[in-house]
Scaffold this motif. Sequence first.
Motif, PDB file in Angstrom:
ATOM      1  N   ARG A   1      -4.209   9.856   2.083  1.00 23.98           N
ATOM      2  CA  ARG A   1      -3.139  10.845   2.077  1.00 23.98           C
ATOM      3  C   ARG A   1      -3.683  12.118   1.480  1.00 23.98           C
ATOM      4  NH1 ARG A   1      -4.597   8.327  -2.492  1.00 23.98           N
ATOM      5  NH2 ARG A   1      -3.137   8.428  -4.226  1.00 23.98           N
TER       6      ARG A   1
ATOM      7  N   ASN B   1      -3.660   3.905   1.057  1.00 24.00           N
ATOM      8  CA  ASN B   1      -3.919   4.536   2.352  1.00 24.00           C
ATOM      9  C   ASN B   1      -4.285   6.003   2.161  1.00 24.00           C
ATOM     10  OD1 ASN B   1      -3.249   2.157   3.740  1.00 24.00           O
ATOM     11  ND2 ASN B   1      -1.066   2.680   3.707  1.00 24.00           N
TER      12      ASN B   1
ATOM     13  N   SER C   1       0.364   4.776  -2.227  1.00 25.05           N
ATOM     14  CA  SER C   1       0.040   5.859  -1.290  1.00 25.05           C
ATOM     15  C   SER C   1       1.132   6.908  -1.222  1.00 25.05           C
ATOM     16  CB  SER C   1      -0.188   5.277   0.112  1.00 25.05           C
ATOM     17  OG  SER C   1      -1.144   4.248   0.090  1.00 25.05           O
TER      18      SER C   1
ATOM     19  N   PRO D   1       0.815  -1.230   0.000  1.00 24.41           N
ATOM     20  CA  PRO D   1       0.000   0.000   0.000  1.00 24.41           C
ATOM     21  C   PRO D   1       0.838   1.266   0.000  1.00 24.41           C
ATOM     22  CG  PRO D   1      -0.899  -1.604   1.539  1.00 24.41           C
ATOM     23  CD  PRO D   1       0.408  -2.158   1.082  1.00 24.41           C
ATOM     24  N   SER D   2       2.053   1.164   0.574  1.00 21.99           N
ATOM     25  CA  SER D   2       2.901   2.357   0.655  1.00 21.99           C
ATOM     26  C   SER D   2       3.316   2.867  -0.721  1.00 21.99           C
ATOM     27  CB  SER D   2       4.156   2.057   1.486  1.00 21.99           C
ATOM     28  OG  SER D   2       4.924   1.017   0.894  1.00 21.99           O
TER      29      SER D   2
END
Length: 1024
Positions: free
Chosen positions: A318, A316, A295, A291-292
């Motif tokens: 942001r 996620n 995101s 996910p990073s």
Amino acid sequence: MSATKWLPFFFVTLVLVATFSTVAAQNRTIPVSGTNTVDREALLAIKSMINDPRGLMSSWNNSSVDFCQWQGVICGLRHQRVIALNLSSGGLLGSLSPFIGNLSFLRAIRAHNNSLSGDIPSQLGRLFRLQELRLYNNSFTGSIPDAITNCTNLQYLHVGYNNLVGKIPDRIGSLSMLSLLIVHENSLQGGIPPFIGNLTLLETVSFFNCRLGGRTPDVFQRLSNLRRYSMAGNDLVGTVPPSLYNLSSLEELYIDDNRLTGRLPTNINTTLPKIGTLSFPRNQFTGPLPPSILSSPTLLVIDVAQNNLSGKLVINPRNTCQLTRVSLSWNNFGNEEDDEMKFIDGLSICKNLDVLLLSNTQMRGFLPDSLGNLSTSLSQLDLASNAFSGSLPSSVGGLSGLTSLDVSNNQLTGTLPMTIGNLRNIRRLNLKNNSFSGSIPSSIGNLSLMIELHLGLNKLNGSIPSDLGNAKRLIELNLDRNNLTGAIPRKLFELTSLSIILNLGSNQLSGQLPTQIGNLKGLTEIILANNRLSGELPSSLGSCSSLENLNISNNFFSGSLPSSLGSLRALENVDVSHNNFTGQIPTYLETIPLASLNMSFNRFQGVVPKKGVFSNAGSVSIVGNGQLCGGVIELYLPKCSSNKRKNNLSLAVILVISIVPALLCVALVLLLFMCCRRKREVESDPPETRSGESLIQVSYEALYKATDGFSTKNLIGEGSFSSVYKGCLDDGVILAIKVLNLHRQGGSKSFISECEALRNARHRNLIKVITCCSGIDFHGNEFKAIVYEFMPNGNLDQWLHNVQNELPRLSLLQRVCIALDVAYALNYLHHHAAKTIVHCDLKPSNILLDKDLVAHVGDFGLAKILQSEYHQNRQHSSSVGIRGSIGYAAPEYGVGSKVSRSGDMYSYGILLLEMITNKKPIDAMFVEGVSLHSYAKKAMGDGSLGIIDPMLINNDGNLSKRTNKEGAIGHMNNEACLRLLLEIGVSCSMERPQYRMDTATVIQELQLIKDAILGDSNVSINFV
């Protein structure tokens, strides 16, 4: 100390100086009489080994001008020594002289974007002050000299896009000042060198497409300044070392096209806080996409296509998103959860998102309404070949920037939303192979820029909306295998842009074919099979001169086949089975080079022909016609009865009656010929042409006068078989007059080929022939000439390779327009002319330019008009010899294959690559298996555009920017255009003919590129 005590030291000093000077003089190649002399003579020695067609170094011949004033030479203010050489983008040939090592004050060498060849001189190692060495985009061979490592102050080393071999010297690791190291696009070996871990100031390193092999060493811990790392195309195996994922300064990471395995780190967002590009396609990565990654607030491009990634896609929350391109295709992200498409919500804040590719990802479920919340600048959305169900959200109509929408091969249902008509910029709309129902929305007629529409394999019903005729750029229309009813709208047949396919098959369409079908002159395939169409075929169908495939089977057509079909010389496959056609089988079907013919289950009667396609029982089907007879024995038809009466005359009498008058006529003709004393004129149209059109006669005297006696001052070109003169008639009209050299073998044949080809071809992008004429000159010799319209701007070769620097360089837009002109000409020759014509000698010198730089294809001396046996023997050997010019002729011609349209497409591909790179296919760099095609193909995958013509590139190696009509900089759009041009050139020049592009596809792609370059705010091109 007294003077007498200094004397011994003084003499010792003199001896040491003399000794040092002697040794130094022995080590120097050039005698020295002063520092200025050293640099001047070194520069002249460098010039002596360079061929300078554009005159970049012309000022270097002027001895009265200080060498510091020579073009490209930069001197220091203090010592007047050469500190920099800038010879970039000069079109230079030859090699780099070893004498460059005598310019001991040099700090920068910029010789990139030329055609220099030979070894990189090891004498560069003498230049201990050197900080910058840029030799990229040349043709240097050999290895990277180890002596370069003596240049301890070197900061920039760029030798990419050459033909270097061998191992990268390990001692480069001692160049502690290096910040840029690029050796990509060479044929190196030995794996990624571990020494790069010692270059602590390194900011950019690229070994792209060097095929180094091996594993990636874990040596990146100290590279705290590294911003760009490119190791794509190196056959790397194993995993990516952890130290590479922990470079906090890294902005771009390219490891495409390797065999790397492992999982992507879950905390990549924090370990790579500045990352802008992550490019991992075509590897073997597994596990989820962290996910990073999606995101990341800094990420611009993420490409992980064609891996083995799996799991749910998660973004996620942001506050910012910089993403412009997301390519996740060909992975296994489907997890059968209800919210597996929720990540689309997270992409809605990405206001610059341009490309979203999610095809073949195993995803399923409903398409969310949040699709419509994606960026209005989104130009490409690909959701094809998944298992999506439910309806297509009406919100998709809010994506006003879309140029391509593909949701094909899914399980979508429901009606097509009316909002689809809001996609005013759409070029390609592919909704095929779903379960859409209801009628085709009339709003689809609003899509005036659309060039492809695919709605086949659905459950659509109702009539075809006549508003679809407003899509004036449409070249491909597929509505097959639906439940459409009613008559085919006449307005559909006004779409003269249709050139690839019109497929309305397997519906329930009824009524007659309107005569307007004859408007579709450029169309290559018509499929109307499995409908309820009736009536007779309109004779106007014979105007569809490019038609190759015609399938009207399983309808209710009646009457006889119109005679006009006999003019469709491009036809290859015809299926008229299961109709109510009557009458005899037309004999013209014998003469068309058909590959297959299905006439079964009609009411044809009479004699079956035996020639052409009918000679091969496996290529023709005539079952279900009970009143046919004759034909080849393999058709097993009854013999035809004969009603002719027997002739009462004996055979001998018949022969006497026939032969004796013929012999008397021959004798009379011979007698008259022997008695005739006048010089006979040579026939202008030899029997071989059989065109039925005589050549217009123009006297030799008129041409002699127009050219001032064929004066050399009017000579504008020479070829293998001819000389071309500029001529002015009495009325002031200027013409080009091509005089054939009949003393050279093949000259007369060239005259016949060119006149016959041009007689069968008329198009705005073909050279216009005024007349072909023949006769006797003042000396009683045979004379043949072809008179053309005069082209004031010469030929394309002169503009591309302007050795005299007399012409301005062609812009990108001008080159695209010329490429389009040539493509239109080829499309006409191959598909629209009265007979299929293959040019056989397409090259820049045969592309002529008028006053507006509109291109006209000329020189048809090697042209071939395809006959009926072509399609039956297209792969058979031929004794005609190689047709074309070295470098441009298709490779299959070299092994005896017959000429073909695909051979012209090969020449076109090479021509296009030459226009983009400004390198001829016979350039000295193309040796030992390297060709212009392979050179361009090798470069296609890199992020840079180093092989592009230097005139389109700035001295820093970046693409020249342009400003569109709104004043905005169009850097990325032009870059995509150039990459797509490369792809077209490479695709057209594939070695195997069946893989080459056709003219229709080329025209389609070039038109898109042209629109984008013009700065059309409605156009966006994306290179995938």
